[in-house]
Design a protein around this motif. Structure first.
Motif, PDB file in Angstrom:
ATOM      1  N   UNK A  54       0.836  -1.215   0.025  1.00 41.95           N
ATOM      2  CA  UNK A  54      -0.075   0.113  -0.063  1.00 41.95           C
ATOM      3  C   UNK A  54       0.883   1.147  -0.125  1.00 41.95           C
ATOM      4  N   UNK A  55       1.934   1.280   1.112  1.00 39.12           N
ATOM      5  CA  UNK A  55       2.833   2.394   0.746  1.00 39.12           C
ATOM      6  C   UNK A  55       3.601   2.660  -0.606  1.00 39.12           C
ATOM      7  N   UNK A  56       3.981   1.278  -1.112  1.00 42.88           N
ATOM      8  CA  UNK A  56       4.654   1.647  -2.325  1.00 42.88           C
ATOM      9  C   UNK A  56       3.754   2.237  -3.497  1.00 42.88           C
ATOM     10  N   UNK A  57       2.603   1.787  -3.635  1.00 39.15           N
ATOM     11  CA  UNK A  57       1.655   2.508  -4.584  1.00 39.15           C
ATOM     12  C   UNK A  57       1.103   3.707  -4.284  1.00 39.15           C
ATOM     13  N   UNK A  58       0.995   3.977  -2.687  1.00 43.10           N
ATOM     14  CA  UNK A  58       0.577   5.338  -2.229  1.00 43.10           C
ATOM     15  C   UNK A  58       1.693   6.338  -2.988  1.00 43.10           C
ATOM     16  N   UNK A  59       2.799   6.044  -2.745  1.00 46.23           N
ATOM     17  CA  UNK A  59       4.028   6.927  -2.948  1.00 46.23           C
ATOM     18  C   UNK A  59       4.148   6.986  -4.513  1.00 46.23           C
ATOM     19  N   UNK A  60       3.931   5.805  -5.279  1.00 49.59           N
ATOM     20  CA  UNK A  60       4.089   5.852  -6.769  1.00 49.59           C
ATOM     21  C   UNK A  60       2.922   6.869  -7.065  1.00 49.59           C
ATOM     22  N   UNK A  61       1.821   6.862  -6.424  1.00 52.11           N
ATOM     23  CA  UNK A  61       0.599   7.601  -6.958  1.00 52.11           C
ATOM     24  C   UNK A  61       1.063   9.048  -6.774  1.00 52.11           C
ATOM     25  N   UNK A  62       1.635   9.314  -5.755  1.00 49.83           N
ATOM     26  CA  UNK A  62       1.819  10.880  -5.422  1.00 49.83           C
ATOM     27  C   UNK A  62       2.987  11.514  -6.136  1.00 49.83           C
ATOM     28  N   UNK A  63       4.055  10.402  -6.484  1.00 51.01           N
ATOM     29  CA  UNK A  63       5.005  11.127  -7.511  1.00 51.01           C
ATOM     30  C   UNK A  63       4.580  11.076  -8.938  1.00 51.01           C
ATOM     31  N   UNK A  64       3.640  10.275  -9.576  1.00 45.74           N
ATOM     32  CA  UNK A  64       3.277  10.366 -10.657  1.00 45.74           C
ATOM     33  C   UNK A  64       2.299  11.611 -10.742  1.00 45.74           C
ATOM     34  N   UNK A  65       1.548  11.933  -9.647  1.00 48.18           N
ATOM     35  CA  UNK A  65       0.581  13.207  -9.426  1.00 48.18           C
ATOM     36  C   UNK A  65       1.385  14.393  -9.695  1.00 48.18           C
ATOM     37  N   UNK A  66       2.480  14.259  -8.654  1.00 49.07           N
ATOM     38  CA  UNK A  66       3.039  15.664  -8.439  1.00 49.07           C
ATOM     39  C   UNK A  66       4.579  15.351  -8.473  1.00 49.07           C
ATOM     40  N   UNK A  67       5.142  15.277  -9.746  1.00 52.48           N
ATOM     41  CA  UNK A  67       6.629  15.047  -9.791  1.00 52.48           C
ATOM     42  C   UNK A  67       7.331  15.760  -8.882  1.00 52.48           C
ATOM     43  N   UNK A  68       7.234  16.924  -8.590  1.00 53.45           N
ATOM     44  CA  UNK A  68       7.917  17.619  -7.735  1.00 53.45           C
ATOM     45  C   UNK A  68       7.687  17.425  -6.347  1.00 53.45           C
ATOM     46  N   UNK A  69       6.973  16.529  -5.689  1.00 55.74           N
ATOM     47  CA  UNK A  69       6.949  16.308  -4.552  1.00 55.74           C
ATOM     48  C   UNK A  69       7.981  15.279  -3.892  1.00 55.74           C
ATOM     49  N   UNK A  70       8.822  14.659  -4.928  1.00 55.37           N
ATOM     50  CA  UNK A  70      10.199  13.832  -4.521  1.00 55.37           C
ATOM     51  C   UNK A  70      10.855  14.933  -3.655  1.00 55.37           C
ATOM     52  N   UNK A  71      11.530  16.039  -4.031  1.00 53.35           N
ATOM     53  CA  UNK A  71      12.134  16.715  -3.240  1.00 53.35           C
ATOM     54  C   UNK A  71      11.591  17.106  -1.698  1.00 53.35           C
ATOM     55  N   UNK A  72      10.201  17.231  -1.706  1.00 48.06           N
ATOM     56  CA  UNK A  72       9.775  17.504  -0.220  1.00 48.06           C
ATOM     57  C   UNK A  72       9.661  16.072   0.615  1.00 48.06           C
ATOM     58  N   UNK A  73       9.208  14.901  -0.149  1.00 47.31           N
ATOM     59  CA  UNK A  73       9.413  13.436   0.444  1.00 47.31           C
ATOM     60  C   UNK A  73      10.675  13.468   1.039  1.00 47.31           C
ATOM     61  N   UNK A  74      11.779  13.683   0.074  1.00 55.25           N
ATOM     62  CA  UNK A  74      13.130  13.532   0.330  1.00 55.25           C
ATOM     63  C   UNK A  74      13.550  14.482   1.803  1.00 55.25           C
ATOM     64  N   UNK A  75      13.201  15.436   1.842  1.00 63.33           N
ATOM     65  CA  UNK A  75      13.379  16.324   2.991  1.00 63.33           C
ATOM     66  C   UNK A  75      12.361  15.820   4.303  1.00 63.33           C
ATOM     67  N   UNK A  76      11.303  15.299   4.026  1.00 63.96           N
ATOM     68  CA  UNK A  76      10.509  14.794   5.084  1.00 63.96           C
ATOM     69  C   UNK A  76      11.341  13.448   5.740  1.00 63.96           C
TER      70      UNK A  76
END
Length: 197
Positions: A54-76
């Motif tokens: 579930x976490x894998x697909x949730x993260x993939x969904x977020x990255x596909x929806x908002x590619x710039x979120x990678x930077x913020x997720x990395x910081x988090x």
């Protein structure tokens, strides 16, 4: 390509340090014996697999929806690792009184995962920081989810099998053990600077 040493360090530190799964596995094994506590550990494994997928697909969904979120997720992820480092290095409570009646069942092991903040945050953080930036295929996500679940399962079995010995070791060398684990988590947080930079 995944940064292997920080990834494995984070996985092993997070899964093998004290948390609800490990404490209850140890307590159930001490109370009911290793064999009788095995069904609880199988429940943990099942819940862990479901949650990691579930976490894998949730993260993939977020990255596909908002590619710039990678930077913020990395910081988090880095901030969360530093928070864990602080908690591990300076926390001296090793889960006294964690066991409750009715915790030694398969269903308790499965359902506990969905209310276990350590596992939920671990899944979101490790997958978002180390896996989905590099791997996005169904095969890779399921394979990593199974790998993460297997390591978690091994950790709970270790805590169950060596419960009394582990508890004595952590009580005797608690401060030193926690500081080393905390420093390793700081290393993990620093090492993902390439990802968030």
């Amino acid at each position: 390509m995944i940064n292997l040493i920080p990834f494995l360090s984070y996985v092993f530190i997070t899964t093998f340090t004290p948390g609800p799964n490990n404490i209850l596995s140890m307590t159930n094994a001490k109370k009911y014996g290793f064999r009788n506590s095995f069904r609880f550990n199988l429940g943990i494994l099942t819940g862990f697999i479901i949650l990691m997928i579930a976490c894998s697909y949730f993260n993939l969904f977020l990255f596909n929806l908002m590619p710039k979120i990678e930077h913020f997720v990395g910081i988090f992820g880095a901030v969360y690792m530093l928070y864990l480092a602080y908690k591990v290095a300076f926390d001296t409570k090793i889960g006294k009184g964690s066991a409750k009646k009715g915790t030694n069942t398969y269903l308790a092991g499965v359902t506990m995962q969905f209310f276990n903040p350590k596992v939920i945050l671990y899944g979101i953080t490790v997958i978002a920081t180390f896996i989905t930036p590099y791997y996005k295929s169904d095969f890779a996500l399921i394979l990593f989810s199974l790998f993460l679940s297997f390591i978690g399962f091994v950790a709970t079995l270790c805590w169950a099998l060596f419960g009394a010995l582990f508890q004595n070791f952590l009580t005797k060398y608690n401060k030193q053990f926690n500081i080393v684990m905390g420093l390793l988590l700081v290393y993990c947080a620093i090492s993902i600077s390439d990802f968030i930079g």
